[in-house]
Design an enzyme around this catalytic site. Structure first.
Site, PDB file in Angstrom:
ATOM      1  CD  GLU A  37      -3.081 -16.765   4.056  1.00 21.09           C
ATOM      2  OE1 GLU A  37      -3.037 -14.758   4.288  1.00 21.09           O
ATOM      3  OE2 GLU A  37      -2.845 -17.288   4.879  1.00 21.09           O
ATOM      4  CE  LYS A  51      -0.405  -8.402  -1.901  1.00 18.82           C
ATOM      5  NZ  LYS A  51      -1.151  -7.045  -1.447  1.00 18.82           N
ATOM      6  CG  ASP A  85      -6.645  -4.102  -3.966  1.00 27.78           C
ATOM      7  OD1 ASP A  85      -5.668  -3.478  -3.003  1.00 27.78           O
ATOM      8  OD2 ASP A  85      -6.600  -3.700  -5.072  1.00 27.78           O
ATOM      9  CE1 TYR A  99      -2.085  -9.825   6.852  1.00 27.56           C
ATOM     10  CE2 TYR A  99      -4.452  -9.379   5.631  1.00 27.56           C
ATOM     11  CZ  TYR A  99      -2.723  -8.770   5.925  1.00 27.56           C
ATOM     12  OH  TYR A  99      -2.584  -7.941   5.434  1.00 27.56           O
ATOM     13  CE  LYS A 130       0.819  -7.212  -5.726  1.00 30.40           C
ATOM     14  NZ  LYS A 130       1.122  -6.379  -5.780  1.00 30.40           N
ATOM     15  CB  CYS A 149      15.205  22.598 -17.969  1.00 26.33           C
ATOM     16  SG  CYS A 149      14.258  22.107 -16.820  1.00 26.33           S
ATOM     17  CB  CYS A 207      15.788  25.248 -15.213  1.00 24.10           C
ATOM     18  SG  CYS A 207      17.062  24.499 -14.815  1.00 24.10           S
ATOM     19  CB  CYS A 253      18.336  19.718 -16.043  1.00 22.07           C
ATOM     20  SG  CYS A 253      18.303  21.650 -15.422  1.00 22.07           S
ATOM     21  CB  CYS A 285      16.633  22.803 -12.745  1.00 18.59           C
ATOM     22  SG  CYS A 285      15.575  22.083 -12.844  1.00 18.59           S
TER      23      CYS A 285
HETATM   24  S1  IVH Z   1       0.612 -11.800   5.379  1.00 18.59           S
HETATM   25  C1  IVH Z   1       4.795 -10.855   6.477  1.00 18.59           C
HETATM   26  N1  IVH Z   1      -1.498 -12.581   3.955  1.00 18.59           N
HETATM   27  O1  IVH Z   1      -0.136  -7.446   1.602  1.00 18.59           O
HETATM   28  C2  IVH Z   1       3.812 -10.954   5.503  1.00 18.59           C
HETATM   29  N2  IVH Z   1      -0.820  -9.942   3.634  1.00 18.59           N
HETATM   30  O2  IVH Z   1       2.626  -7.272   0.650  1.00 18.59           O
HETATM   31  C3  IVH Z   1       2.774  -9.759   5.636  1.00 18.59           C
HETATM   32  N3  IVH Z   1      -2.323  -8.975   2.671  1.00 18.59           N
HETATM   33  O3  IVH Z   1       0.611  -5.721   4.003  1.00 18.59           O
HETATM   34  C4  IVH Z   1       1.773 -10.006   5.345  1.00 18.59           C
HETATM   35  N4  IVH Z   1      -3.864  -9.972   1.834  1.00 18.59           N
HETATM   36  O4  IVH Z   1      -1.682  -5.464   3.283  1.00 18.59           O
HETATM   37  C5  IVH Z   1      -0.758 -10.863   4.257  1.00 18.59           C
HETATM   38  N5  IVH Z   1      -3.319 -13.576   3.248  1.00 18.59           N
HETATM   39  C6  IVH Z   1      -2.367 -11.752   3.518  1.00 18.59           C
HETATM   40  C7  IVH Z   1      -2.649 -10.226   3.432  1.00 18.59           C
HETATM   41  C8  IVH Z   1      -2.271 -10.130   2.853  1.00 18.59           C
HETATM   42  C9  IVH Z   1      -3.639  -8.505   2.017  1.00 18.59           C
HETATM   43  C10 IVH Z   1      -1.492  -7.000   2.075  1.00 18.59           C
HETATM   44  C11 IVH Z   1      -1.197  -6.579   3.276  1.00 18.59           C
HETATM   45  C12 IVH Z   1       0.097  -6.249   3.666  1.00 18.59           C
HETATM   46  C13 IVH Z   1       0.905  -6.399   1.836  1.00 18.59           C
HETATM   47  C14 IVH Z   1       2.548  -6.960   1.643  1.00 18.59           C
END
Ligand code: IVH
Length: 684
Positions: free
Chosen positions: A115, A117, A119, A239, A327, A421, A426, A441, A446
């Protein structure tokens, strides 16, 4: 107006309003004034109030938001919202796959679902008897905020799960029956184009623009006035599910198909993958088309498809073993270092930080980057005035990759670590401890250390005191009202009211939040103390092993080392911490303030394997070693590497080795694989 006339008028109003929504949100070219739009909406609301049977879930009135709240309520998730472990390359993806197969003790290829990821920010939607009853943010994974009213305004979120007979256009499509209760999870996002339009409008109206679509989505969702959220172009991709009652699934793919059939938006780029190599190809493919997508993504996620395998793999800490985020390579940009300043941390470590000419990188404006330590600066030969390449990977803090040597003019100034420091007030000596790269330090008074220490104490994973952020802590320390974490509990309303910009209401809110923190779960309290090397995970282990703070304080370094995951260095740090008179004083003060030092919930029944140590030898056929180890640990037992006096059971798999002989000689119980599983099953 009669019923029939009302129906006609309602339908025409809805069509008109939808048309204007499109002009406003998608085309950024409204045809009518906001006030006229409000009149249309008003007329529709009035008619629907008069003829409630004509209300439909998709009516624009259902999505306009409600009057503002004072604050969001807290929601404890029925099933925690986990986070994902990260990979950054093809090789790390393959390593993830190998780990899974090793854990499962199988060489068969694993089927995955791949899938994008997304943002944005994760939310949880609870449907009870098919109706959306609660919507919350992820928060820290255990508890989030109740943003139901806001989520209801997002067009992509169904307010009902339709019953199959209501979907006449697809008769007999095998759509799953509506479950009694189900949590649907997904990511709230803002598309790039909508983000651009929103920012343009904000700038025109003199409001600050959002830094990126993710911030815009988060800012829009966390509005106390849901009518504002209603006007923001948010969307949702689902998802996952959390708790599900009255329905069951066999695969992740099946979950996604069901969600789509119910009318949830599921990302169209999601693909099944027969093995890890298919996932690697997917990673490359998505990386290539990423820039052309209407929304931002920062990688891919792969998930084991088979839910039984997911269950066997389980989770460590806060991430499942059955999924990984991969990533995309970080984005780089060029800028100039204007200065190098020093930040003093909680333990007195001096961290050099580059102050740079602000630069956009991956949609975020960056003006600071950590330089880690002096060695790092020397190694990269970073000087004040240098032109540098900086990099940002995901939400990781930006870092300097290298100096652009060709841009050197000769006026760049080398960085020199201060001998005292630099924190105002401090000025203590700065020393470099033997064997460490860090300078510290050594001042015990401090102000920076005190501030950071208290801020840590109050932070999310620690005592989580609402309203006590960095700014507030700085104000309290500077005013001389607090010198250590325990002082927080002795603050009075009068003292707070003496602070700048502190009103009656916020003062009493803060005092209430502090008072609520007096009965923390023991692990959070241990973490809050800020003992070196003791993170959230270690704090949990220590709390489980000792049950009370007094027991932990009484433990010697040797005893501490017998706790799972605790090595000699951590054990020494913990024991040393509780020998320090200044620390003991703070603990006494916490005690006299009424802070409790016990486990929040004591197990009514001890776990069945508590105090028992297992040693494995040979190959297990039903599962991998790590899975067997996790199984023992889930029942409270421990797993050792070699047969010793403290071993209670030796589990013999295929081709067991010399450990058997040793066990026999020492009279230790030997279990074959069958006996071991019978024992675990009878104890589950
Ligand atoms: S699954 C146990 N699927 O990534 C798995 N997360 O680091 C739960 N996210 O909090 C998440 N795209 O905000 C899943 N296709 C995707 C995703 C996704 C983005 C984000 C989500 C989650 C974070 C996990």
């Amino acid at each position: 107006m009669n019923h029939e006339a009302a129906r006609t008028r309602i339908e025409s109003l809805r069509a008109t309003i939808l048309h204007h929504n499109r002009r406003y949100y998608q085309l950024d070219d409204p045809e009518i004034a906001d006030a006229d739009y409000d009149l249309l909406l008003r007329e529709l609301t009035d008619l629907e109030t008069e003829f409630p049977d004509l209300i439909t879930p998709d009516s624009p009135t259902q999505r306009v938001g409600a009057p503002p709240l004072e604050k969001f309520g807290a929601v404890t998730h029925r099933t925690p919202m986990l986070s994902l472990a990260n990979a950054f390359s093809d090789e790390e993806l393959r390593e993830f796959d190998r780990r899974c197969r090793r854990f499962l003790g199988s060489d068969d290829p694993i089927r995955y679902v791949a899938e994008p990821k997304l943002d944005g920010l994760a939310v949880n939607l609870l449907y009870e008897s098919g109706r959306l009853t609660l919507g919350s943010t992820r928060g820290d994974g255990a508890t989030g905020e109740d943003v139901t009213l806001n989520l209801r305004t997002i067009p992509a979120i169904p307010l009902f799960i339709p019953r199959s007979e209501d979907r006449s256009e697809t008769p007999g499509n095998g759509m799953a029956a509506v479950p009694g209760r189900i949590e649907v999870r997904g990511e709230v996002c803002m598309e790039r184009e909508a983000f651009r339009i929103l920012n343009r409008r904000r700038t025109e109206q003199g409001e600050p623009p959002f830094a990126n679509p993710r911030n815009a989505a988060a800012g829009s969702l966390r509005q106390l006035d849901s009518r504002i959220t209603a006007r923001r172009p948010l969307t949702l991709f689902c998802y996952a599910i959390g708790t599900a009652e009255g329905i069951s699934f066999r695969t992740h793919g099946e979950i996604l198909r069901t969600l789509a059939a119910w009318g949830f938006q599921v990302n169209p780029l999601i693909r099944p993958a027969a093995d890890i190599e298919t996932c690697v190809q997917y990673y490359h493919h998505i990386g290539q088309i990423r820039g052309a997508l209407p929304y931002e993504i920062d990688g891919i996620v792969i998930k084991v498809d088979d839910l039984l395998l997911q269950e066997r793999l389980g989770a460590v800490s806060r991430s499942p073993r059955w999924a990984v985020a991969c990533k995309f390579a970080s984005v780089q940009a060029q800028t100039v270092i204007r200065d190098i300043i020093i930040q003093v941390g909680r333990t007195g470590v001096l961290t050099p930080v580059a102050v740079m000419k602000p630069v956009r990188i991956g949609g975020v404006v960056v003006s600071r980057a950590t330089l880690h330590n002096e060695d790092e600066i020397r190694k990269k030969d970073i000087r004040i005035g240098d032109t540098v390449m900086i990099r940002r990977a995901g939400d990781v803090i930006p870092e300097v990759v290298e100096v652009v040597q060709t841009a050197r003019t000769g006026v760049e100034k080398p960085f020199i670590m201060p001998e005292t420091c630099p924190e105002p007030g401090c000025g203590s000596r700065v020393v470099r401890m033997e064997g460490e790269v860090a300078y510290r330090c050594i001042g015990i008074a401090c102000p920076a250390q005190i501030r950071e220490h208290i801020a840590h104490f109050a932070s999310r994973g620690a005592l989580d005191i609402e309203g006590l952020g960095d700014k507030m802590v700085t104000q309290l320390v500077t005013a001389g009202l607090i010198h250590d974490p325990a002082d927080l509990f002795f603050l009075t309303g009068e003292q707070l009211l003496g602070l700048e910009r502190m009103a009656e209401k916020s003062a009493s809110n803060l005092l209430a939040a502090i008072a609520r923190a007096k009965n923390p779960p023991l692990d959070r309290l241990i973490f809050a103390l800020g003992i070196r090397h003791v993170g959230e995970h270690t704090a949990k282990r220590l709390a489980q092993a000792h049950g009370t703070l007094d027991a932990l304080m009484a433990a010697t370094a040797e005893e501490l080392q017998t706790v799972r995951d605790i090595g000699p260095e951590v054990a020494a740090a913990v024991a040393g911490f509780f020998r320090e008179p200044a620390n003991l004083q703070v603990i006494d003060k916490l005690r006299s303030a009424g802070v409790t030092f016990r486990m929040e919930t004591t197990r009514s029944q001890p776990a069945p394997f508590t105090g028992k140590t297992f040693v494995f030898t040979g190959t297990l056929t039903r599962m991998g070693r790590s899975e067997a180890k996790a199984l023992v640990e889930s029942l409270g037992g421990e797993v050792g590497n070699s047969v010793t006096k403290t071993t209670d059971y030796v589990v013999a798999g295929k081709d067991a080795g010399s450990k058997i002989e040793k066990a026999r000689q020492s009279g230790i119980a030997i279990l074959d694989e069958e006996a071991f599983f019978t024992l675990t099953e009878s104890n589950r």
